[in-house]
Structures are given as structure tokens and as C-alpha cells.
Design a protein around this motif. Structure first.
Motif, PDB file in Angstrom:
ATOM      1  N   ASN A 117      -7.052  -0.136  -8.543  1.00  0.00           N
ATOM      2  CA  ASN A 117      -6.586  -0.589  -7.215  1.00  0.00           C
ATOM      3  C   ASN A 117      -6.086   0.582  -6.377  1.00  0.00           C
ATOM      4  OD1 ASN A 117      -7.172  -3.159  -8.035  1.00  0.00           O
ATOM      5  ND2 ASN A 117      -5.099  -3.941  -7.912  1.00  0.00           N
ATOM      6  N   THR A 118      -6.859   1.643  -6.377  1.00  0.00           N
ATOM      7  CA  THR A 118      -6.437   2.862  -5.692  1.00  0.00           C
ATOM      8  C   THR A 118      -7.590   3.456  -4.896  1.00  0.00           C
ATOM      9  OG1 THR A 118      -4.822   3.327  -7.436  1.00  0.00           O
ATOM     10  CG2 THR A 118      -5.432   5.158  -6.006  1.00  0.00           C
ATOM     11  N   VAL A 119      -7.264   3.927  -3.723  1.00  0.00           N
ATOM     12  CA  VAL A 119      -8.222   4.666  -2.904  1.00  0.00           C
ATOM     13  C   VAL A 119      -7.696   6.084  -2.732  1.00  0.00           C
ATOM     14  CG1 VAL A 119      -7.161   3.924  -0.723  1.00  0.00           C
ATOM     15  CG2 VAL A 119      -9.557   4.648  -0.759  1.00  0.00           C
ATOM     16  N   TYR A 120      -8.623   7.024  -2.681  1.00  0.00           N
ATOM     17  CA  TYR A 120      -8.276   8.437  -2.614  1.00  0.00           C
ATOM     18  C   TYR A 120      -8.876   9.089  -1.373  1.00  0.00           C
ATOM     19  CZ  TYR A 120      -7.509   7.512  -7.578  1.00  0.00           C
ATOM     20  OH  TYR A 120      -7.092   6.976  -8.769  1.00  0.00           O
ATOM     21  N   LEU A 121      -8.244  10.169  -0.971  1.00  0.00           N
ATOM     22  CA  LEU A 121      -8.819  11.018   0.069  1.00  0.00           C
ATOM     23  C   LEU A 121      -8.706  12.454  -0.419  1.00  0.00           C
ATOM     24  CD1 LEU A 121     -10.091  10.981   2.919  1.00  0.00           C
ATOM     25  CD2 LEU A 121      -7.824  11.598   3.804  1.00  0.00           C
ATOM     26  N   GLN A 122      -9.831  13.008  -0.819  1.00  0.00           N
ATOM     27  CA  GLN A 122      -9.877  14.403  -1.243  1.00  0.00           C
ATOM     28  C   GLN A 122     -10.110  15.253  -0.008  1.00  0.00           C
ATOM     29  OE1 GLN A 122      -9.526  15.812  -4.472  1.00  0.00           O
ATOM     30  NE2 GLN A 122      -9.451  17.698  -3.261  1.00  0.00           N
ATOM     31  N   MET A 123      -9.176  16.125   0.278  1.00  0.00           N
ATOM     32  CA  MET A 123      -9.242  16.962   1.471  1.00  0.00           C
ATOM     33  C   MET A 123      -9.444  18.411   1.045  1.00  0.00           C
ATOM     34  SD  MET A 123      -6.121  15.227   3.627  1.00  0.00           S
ATOM     35  CE  MET A 123      -4.867  15.802   2.476  1.00  0.00           C
ATOM     36  N   SER A 124     -10.455  19.030   1.600  1.00  0.00           N
ATOM     37  CA  SER A 124     -10.758  20.422   1.272  1.00  0.00           C
ATOM     38  C   SER A 124     -10.730  21.269   2.528  1.00  0.00           C
ATOM     39  CB  SER A 124     -12.135  20.515   0.611  1.00  0.00           C
ATOM     40  OG  SER A 124     -12.198  19.733  -0.562  1.00  0.00           O
ATOM     41  N   ASN A 125     -10.567  22.571   2.325  1.00  0.00           N
ATOM     42  CA  ASN A 125     -10.558  23.506   3.446  1.00  0.00           C
ATOM     43  C   ASN A 125      -9.655  23.001   4.577  1.00  0.00           C
ATOM     44  OD1 ASN A 125     -11.221  25.735   5.019  1.00  0.00           O
ATOM     45  ND2 ASN A 125     -13.108  24.798   5.805  1.00  0.00           N
TER      46      ASN A 125
ATOM     47  N   LEU B  50       0.884  -1.161   0.000  1.00  0.00           N
ATOM     48  CA  LEU B  50       0.000   0.000   0.000  1.00  0.00           C
ATOM     49  C   LEU B  50       0.920   1.208   0.000  1.00  0.00           C
ATOM     50  CD1 LEU B  50      -2.681  -0.965   2.674  1.00  0.00           C
ATOM     51  CD2 LEU B  50      -3.047  -0.762   0.216  1.00  0.00           C
ATOM     52  N   VAL B  51       0.833   1.999  -1.042  1.00  0.00           N
ATOM     53  CA  VAL B  51       1.749   3.126  -1.191  1.00  0.00           C
ATOM     54  C   VAL B  51       0.947   4.417  -1.259  1.00  0.00           C
ATOM     55  CG1 VAL B  51       3.572   4.160  -2.560  1.00  0.00           C
ATOM     56  CG2 VAL B  51       3.411   1.659  -2.383  1.00  0.00           C
ATOM     57  N   GLU B  52       1.072   5.217  -0.206  1.00  0.00           N
ATOM     58  CA  GLU B  52       0.396   6.509  -0.167  1.00  0.00           C
ATOM     59  C   GLU B  52       1.234   7.567  -0.863  1.00  0.00           C
ATOM     60  OE1 GLU B  52      -0.451   4.637   3.994  1.00  0.00           O
ATOM     61  OE2 GLU B  52       1.231   4.793   2.589  1.00  0.00           O
ATOM     62  N   SER B  53       0.561   8.542  -1.431  1.00  0.00           N
ATOM     63  CA  SER B  53       1.242   9.668  -2.065  1.00  0.00           C
ATOM     64  C   SER B  53       0.320  10.880  -2.035  1.00  0.00           C
ATOM     65  CB  SER B  53       1.637   9.327  -3.500  1.00  0.00           C
ATOM     66  OG  SER B  53       0.492   9.044  -4.274  1.00  0.00           O
ATOM     67  N   GLY B  54       0.900  12.038  -2.326  1.00  0.00           N
ATOM     68  CA  GLY B  54       0.113  13.264  -2.404  1.00  0.00           C
ATOM     69  C   GLY B  54       0.277  14.205  -1.234  1.00  0.00           C
TER      70      GLY B  54
ATOM     71  N   VAL C 236      -6.714  25.378   1.572  1.00  0.00           N
ATOM     72  CA  VAL C 236      -6.584  24.772   0.241  1.00  0.00           C
ATOM     73  C   VAL C 236      -7.043  23.326   0.270  1.00  0.00           C
ATOM     74  CG1 VAL C 236      -4.681  26.325  -0.277  1.00  0.00           C
ATOM     75  CG2 VAL C 236      -4.208  24.000   0.520  1.00  0.00           C
ATOM     76  N   SER C 237      -7.047  22.716  -0.930  1.00  0.00           N
ATOM     77  CA  SER C 237      -7.418  21.318  -1.070  1.00  0.00           C
ATOM     78  C   SER C 237      -6.197  20.491  -1.447  1.00  0.00           C
ATOM     79  CB  SER C 237      -8.498  21.171  -2.145  1.00  0.00           C
ATOM     80  OG  SER C 237      -9.666  21.862  -1.791  1.00  0.00           O
ATOM     81  N   ARG C 238      -6.312  19.207  -1.168  1.00  0.00           N
ATOM     82  CA  ARG C 238      -5.222  18.293  -1.493  1.00  0.00           C
ATOM     83  C   ARG C 238      -5.838  16.915  -1.641  1.00  0.00           C
ATOM     84  NH1 ARG C 238       0.242  19.990  -2.336  1.00  0.00           N
ATOM     85  NH2 ARG C 238       1.628  18.221  -1.990  1.00  0.00           N
ATOM     86  N   ARG C 239      -5.297  16.130  -2.582  1.00  0.00           N
ATOM     87  CA  ARG C 239      -5.794  14.773  -2.746  1.00  0.00           C
ATOM     88  C   ARG C 239      -4.686  13.775  -2.464  1.00  0.00           C
ATOM     89  NH1 ARG C 239      -8.252  11.692  -8.050  1.00  0.00           N
ATOM     90  NH2 ARG C 239      -6.022  11.584  -8.588  1.00  0.00           N
ATOM     91  N   LEU C 240      -4.975  12.851  -1.578  1.00  0.00           N
ATOM     92  CA  LEU C 240      -4.063  11.749  -1.293  1.00  0.00           C
ATOM     93  C   LEU C 240      -4.492  10.524  -2.079  1.00  0.00           C
ATOM     94  CD1 LEU C 240      -3.735  12.027   2.602  1.00  0.00           C
ATOM     95  CD2 LEU C 240      -2.417  13.220   0.835  1.00  0.00           C
ATOM     96  N   SER C 241      -3.509   9.733  -2.456  1.00  0.00           N
ATOM     97  CA  SER C 241      -3.772   8.472  -3.148  1.00  0.00           C
ATOM     98  C   SER C 241      -3.108   7.337  -2.387  1.00  0.00           C
ATOM     99  CB  SER C 241      -3.219   8.509  -4.582  1.00  0.00           C
ATOM    100  OG  SER C 241      -3.800   9.546  -5.330  1.00  0.00           O
ATOM    101  N   CYS C 242      -3.693   6.172  -2.516  1.00  0.00           N
ATOM    102  CA  CYS C 242      -3.107   4.959  -1.934  1.00  0.00           C
ATOM    103  C   CYS C 242      -3.236   3.860  -2.978  1.00  0.00           C
ATOM    104  CB  CYS C 242      -3.816   4.593  -0.641  1.00  0.00           C
ATOM    105  SG  CYS C 242      -3.323   2.992   0.039  1.00  0.00           S
ATOM    106  N   ALA C 243      -2.109   3.476  -3.538  1.00  0.00           N
ATOM    107  CA  ALA C 243      -2.090   2.440  -4.573  1.00  0.00           C
ATOM    108  C   ALA C 243      -1.815   1.086  -3.937  1.00  0.00           C
ATOM    109  CB  ALA C 243      -1.025   2.767  -5.607  1.00  0.00           C
ATOM    110  N   ALA C 244      -2.664   0.123  -4.250  1.00  0.00           N
ATOM    111  CA  ALA C 244      -2.580  -1.204  -3.636  1.00  0.00           C
ATOM    112  C   ALA C 244      -2.106  -2.236  -4.650  1.00  0.00           C
ATOM    113  CB  ALA C 244      -3.942  -1.604  -3.090  1.00  0.00           C
ATOM    114  N   SER C 245      -1.390  -3.220  -4.159  1.00  0.00           N
ATOM    115  CA  SER C 245      -0.965  -4.339  -4.995  1.00  0.00           C
ATOM    116  C   SER C 245      -0.693  -5.549  -4.113  1.00  0.00           C
ATOM    117  CB  SER C 245       0.281  -3.971  -5.808  1.00  0.00           C
ATOM    118  OG  SER C 245       1.355  -3.650  -4.955  1.00  0.00           O
ATOM    119  N   GLY C 246      -0.751  -6.713  -4.720  1.00  0.00           N
ATOM    120  CA  GLY C 246      -0.407  -7.933  -4.003  1.00  0.00           C
ATOM    121  C   GLY C 246      -1.557  -8.625  -3.299  1.00  0.00           C
TER     122      GLY C 246
END
Length: 116
Positions: free
Chosen positions: A77-85, A4-8, A16-26
Motif C-alpha cells: 500500500n505504498t507509492v514511491y517517487l524516485q527522484m534523480s539529478n 496518506l503519509v509521505e516520507s523521505g 543527487v537522488s532521493r526517494r519519497l514514499s507515501c504509505a496509504a491506509s484506510g
């Protein structure tokens, strides 16, 4: 090998806003409930948001409800977290977690710092 690899993450200004990603494998991503947690300095890790395997059901901590949105793309195979304000109190290391039955996998985390 499960990954599980988080980024962003990064340094952002309040509001401001920011989006985190989590790419899954295996593992079979589509079977797993996915969650985001965070841990601020000197504090325990806390739940942020979750999304069901099919993506139909989401839940949020009261501290982020209405500002954060969790989503997933099962084709990627990715989950996101959109963060605002974003607020200074959102500063933390953000982790994604995959859960299925008694099996849990964690990512290594991505730092989000909210500061002017």
C-alpha cells in the motif's frame, strides 16, 4: 481512517537522488490512481507524476520526465517517487494524492530542499 503519509524528504545537494514514499491506509489502495504533486514557495501546487491502479501506466510532468520515476507496491500500500539529478527548482513540498471516481485523498506533504 484514511491516511496518506509521505516520507523521505530532506535537504539534498544538487545532482543527487532521493526517494519519497507515501504509505496509504484506510481505503482500498489497489483501486486508486496515485499521483504526486508539489508546491514550491509562492507557487501553485503542480502535478508531478501519476501511476494507474495496477501500476501499468505512468505519466510525468515535462519538468521531471527522465529524472523522476513513480512506482507502487500494492502489497505494501505504498507509492514511491524516485527522484534523480535533483535541481534547486525541484525544491518544494511534495504531496501524494489518491483518486478514485470523485473521491480524492491527500497526504500532509514532505519537504524537499535542493541546495548546495
Amino acid at each position: 481512517q484514511v491516511q496518506l503519509v509521505e516520507s523521505g524528504g530532506g535537504l539534498v545537494q544538487p545532482g543527487v537522488s532521493r526517494r519519497l514514499s507515501c504509505a496509504a491506509s484506510g481505503f482500498t489502495f489497489t483501486n486508486y490512481l496515485m499521483k504526486w504533486y508539489r508546491q514550491a514557495p509562492g507557487k501553485e501546487r503542480e502535478f508531478v507524476a501519476s501511476i494507474s491502479a495496477a501500476g501499468r501506466t505512468t505519466t510525468y510532468a515535462s519538468s521531471v520526465k527522465g529524472r523522476f520515476t513513480i512506482s507502487r507496491d500494492n502489497a505494501k500500500n505504498t507509492v514511491y517517487l524516485q527522484m534523480s539529478n535533483l535541481k534547486p527548482e525541484d525544491t518544494a513540498v511534495y504531496y501524494c494524492r489518491a483518486s478514485y471516481s470523485s473521491t480524492n485523498y491527500w497526504g500532509q506533504g514532505t519537504q524537499v530542499t535542493v541546495s548546495s
